[in-house]
Design an enzyme around this catalytic site. Sequence first.
Site, mmCIF file in Angstrom:
data_model
loop_
_atom_site.group_PDB
_atom_site.id
_atom_site.type_symbol
_atom_site.label_atom_id
_atom_site.label_comp_id
_atom_site.label_asym_id
_atom_site.label_seq_id
_atom_site.Cartn_x
_atom_site.Cartn_y
_atom_site.Cartn_z
ATOM 1 N N PHE A 1 -54.935 58.838 65.359
ATOM 2 C CA PHE A 1 -55.382 58.447 66.693
ATOM 3 C C PHE A 1 -56.903 58.469 66.805
ATOM 4 O O PHE A 1 -57.553 59.442 66.408
ATOM 5 C CB PHE A 1 -54.865 59.427 67.744
ATOM 6 C CG PHE A 1 -53.393 59.408 67.989
ATOM 7 C CD1 PHE A 1 -52.866 58.795 69.117
ATOM 8 C CD2 PHE A 1 -52.519 60.042 67.116
ATOM 9 C CE1 PHE A 1 -51.502 58.807 69.363
ATOM 10 C CE2 PHE A 1 -51.147 60.064 67.352
ATOM 11 C CZ PHE A 1 -50.644 59.440 68.481
ATOM 12 N N ASP A 2 -57.461 57.430 67.396
ATOM 13 C CA ASP A 2 -58.796 57.545 67.965
ATOM 14 C C ASP A 2 -58.663 58.443 69.202
ATOM 15 O O ASP A 2 -57.542 58.697 69.678
ATOM 16 C CB ASP A 2 -59.314 56.160 68.349
ATOM 17 C CG ASP A 2 -60.661 56.210 69.035
ATOM 18 O OD1 ASP A 2 -61.567 56.886 68.511
ATOM 19 O OD2 ASP A 2 -60.793 55.605 70.110
ATOM 20 N N MET A 3 -59.762 58.916 69.749
ATOM 21 C CA MET A 3 -59.675 59.770 70.942
ATOM 22 C C MET A 3 -60.178 59.061 72.196
ATOM 23 O O MET A 3 -59.393 58.766 73.099
ATOM 24 C CB MET A 3 -60.463 61.071 70.730
ATOM 25 C CG MET A 3 -60.303 62.044 71.899
ATOM 26 S SD MET A 3 -61.176 63.627 71.680
ATOM 27 C CE MET A 3 -62.875 63.102 71.960
ATOM 28 N N ASP A 4 -61.471 58.757 72.247
ATOM 29 C CA ASP A 4 -62.050 58.200 73.472
ATOM 30 C C ASP A 4 -61.581 56.771 73.701
ATOM 31 O O ASP A 4 -61.745 55.899 72.848
ATOM 32 C CB ASP A 4 -63.577 58.253 73.396
ATOM 33 C CG ASP A 4 -64.088 59.680 73.374
ATOM 34 O OD1 ASP A 4 -63.824 60.414 74.333
ATOM 35 O OD2 ASP A 4 -64.744 60.063 72.381
ATOM 36 N N ASP B 1 -58.796 51.621 70.106
ATOM 37 C CA ASP B 1 -59.154 50.747 71.221
ATOM 38 C C ASP B 1 -60.404 49.930 70.925
ATOM 39 O O ASP B 1 -60.594 48.870 71.507
ATOM 40 C CB ASP B 1 -59.373 51.557 72.498
ATOM 41 C CG ASP B 1 -60.635 52.406 72.433
ATOM 42 O OD1 ASP B 1 -61.593 52.096 73.157
ATOM 43 O OD2 ASP B 1 -60.667 53.358 71.641
#
Length: 262
Positions: free
Chosen positions: A51-54, A211
């Site tokens: 996962f990316d976070m932001d 994203d």
Amino acid sequence: MSAKTTGACRPALSTAQSADRGAVRTTTDTDHLAGAGDPAGSLGPVRGVLFDMDGLLLDSETLSLDAFALAVRDFGHDIPASIARRMIGLPGDACIALVLETCGRSFPVEALFAAQARHMSDLVEAGRLVLKNGVLPLLDALDARKTKRAIATSSGRARTLAHLDHVGIRARFDAIVTRDDVTRGKPDPEPYLRAADAIGVPPAECLALEDSHNGARAAHAAGIRVIVVPDLMEPDEEIRAKAHAIMHDLHEVREFLDRSPG
């Protein structure tokens, strides 16, 4: 105007003039079909999810842009919205370089980003940092599948852990790779390669969720299949070509994985 010819930052724009900075991406009913056929059927086994976070787990990109705009206002200048958006998905050192390129080498960039951090902290403490739509159901589904998962983020470790603790999901991940843990940040593949290694799953058996454009580039360069869930950035032709699929939210990702081999 080209960043190379800007020379110096302009005086600050009014709020109305800069209101377009937070426009949220919407997708169409066909956006999930990044390629021909059934994307779920063609995915293959997924043993690890990265996962990316932001902007992917946390609804933090708009907060970051707001904090940046407040910091720029503190200095009585404005950095074009197009420059601020180019920072999405970039590590801090790359953001600093971009500001210096835009505003000139004498611009007090360290003080600017310190001010942004203070404003961001204020926004978080005001309760504006929340999870993105579908995060908890997806994590629950991965628990049920016994799928390993890690975070690969461009944020520093202190901020990453503080924000994950704030929303209560830090313990839901087997590993967390931050900008402080790598030599080269996104779009270099190193963050994703380290995240895959940290959970003991080969890159070819991982799935990345992103994203941003730079995040998608990083995952693709690492040889990891990537699903893009757009936040503030519209996927262009390059990102659509690199993505296994483009989806509306993490609920759709969960349904997608339910149809995919375990």
